[in-house]
Design an enzyme around this catalytic site. Sequence first.
Site, PDB file in Angstrom:
ATOM      1  N   VAL A 107      47.445 -95.709  19.757  1.00  0.00           N
ATOM      2  CA  VAL A 107      48.244 -95.537  18.541  1.00  0.00           C
ATOM      3  C   VAL A 107      49.704 -95.634  18.955  1.00  0.00           C
ATOM      4  O   VAL A 107      50.128 -94.989  19.916  1.00  0.00           O
ATOM      5  CB  VAL A 107      47.969 -94.178  17.870  1.00  0.00           C
ATOM      6  CG1 VAL A 107      48.818 -94.025  16.611  1.00  0.00           C
ATOM      7  CG2 VAL A 107      46.493 -94.013  17.551  1.00  0.00           C
ATOM      8  N   CYS A 108      50.450 -96.477  18.249  1.00  0.00           N
ATOM      9  CA  CYS A 108      51.896 -96.601  18.477  1.00  0.00           C
ATOM     10  C   CYS A 108      52.180 -96.974  19.933  1.00  0.00           C
ATOM     11  O   CYS A 108      51.560 -97.878  20.491  1.00  0.00           O
ATOM     12  CB  CYS A 108      52.585 -95.300  18.057  1.00  0.00           C
ATOM     13  SG  CYS A 108      54.376 -95.412  17.868  1.00  0.00           S
ATOM     14  N   SER A 109      53.081 -96.247  20.578  1.00  0.00           N
ATOM     15  CA  SER A 109      53.506 -96.603  21.933  1.00  0.00           C
ATOM     16  C   SER A 109      52.486 -96.241  23.001  1.00  0.00           C
ATOM     17  O   SER A 109      52.720 -96.492  24.188  1.00  0.00           O
ATOM     18  CB  SER A 109      54.840 -95.927  22.253  1.00  0.00           C
ATOM     19  OG  SER A 109      54.719 -94.520  22.134  1.00  0.00           O
TER      20      SER A 109
END
Length: 317
Positions: A107-109
């Site tokens: 998720v995300c970074s």
Amino acid sequence: MRIITLLAMPGVQLLDVSGPMDVFAEANVQAGHTEYQLLVAGAEAGPVSSSSGVRLLPDRIMTDARPDISDTVLVAGCPHAADIRLTGAQRQWLRDACLQARRFGSVCSGAFLLAAAGLLDDRRVTTHWAMADALAAAYPALRVDADALHVRDGPVRTAAGVTAGLDMALALVEEDLGRDIALKVAAQLVMFFKRPGGQMQFSRRGEAEPGGRSALQEVQRWVIARPAEDHCVASLAQRAGLSPRHFARIFQREVGMTPAAWVETARIDAARKRLEDSHQLPKQVAAECGFADADTLRRAFMRHVGVTPAEYRRRYL
């Protein structure tokens, strides 16, 4: 029962953990029995402090001799994920956990951690739009899609920033338990079943900022202040005191795009601001921002933002 393990490193974005976990927990409720067992893994023993200061107590730690055999392993993002350096033991733990799972992702970074462990090479992936260029530059073997909300490539699942983790988790529930259960989860959590558009509708990365030498920046500020005026190359060159050919050449070299492309970007920025802040009709926005008509605005808006002006405005009114 499917074990979902979510890795939360120090400084983790709390919603990257709690969002997907709430989707899986609600799927258990809607299914009427426990389909998912949810585990949080941490880098070391003790609470994990999130970026908001809230602390999580992990169920597993990366110093365990062997990770649980999970159905799904996800890595949550954190603001400094690109700067985290995994130890050799942590990298091996992550590789073992992911490669023995049916699927894994981020998720995300969190994608930076998977990439650092060599788990994303030659895969199409996504991450938060603000970090997409950095991920692509740091790991050129990846195919980074900066617009996608979430991406599936073989066993790999990656999601864009924060709330896109919920979108991806819902897609995983649909994969596992079918459309009906996923629809019920979406309804209960008051979220889109399939969110329209991609990250471009939220991204500010492509905004037209003045760049290049001072004479070019003066021209660019003129365009930003007066988007409805005629901004052909000849008129811009005259304002800069240069010949059209010379102006176009140095503009491309110093700004990185043609004058026409930059002007369109500036006009899209102006249109976005009007759609966010007013109730003007698309044809009024088009006229005030230099587009020939509402249809021309719509086509340009779709290219730059990925949704129509009407859809975009509904996000803000």
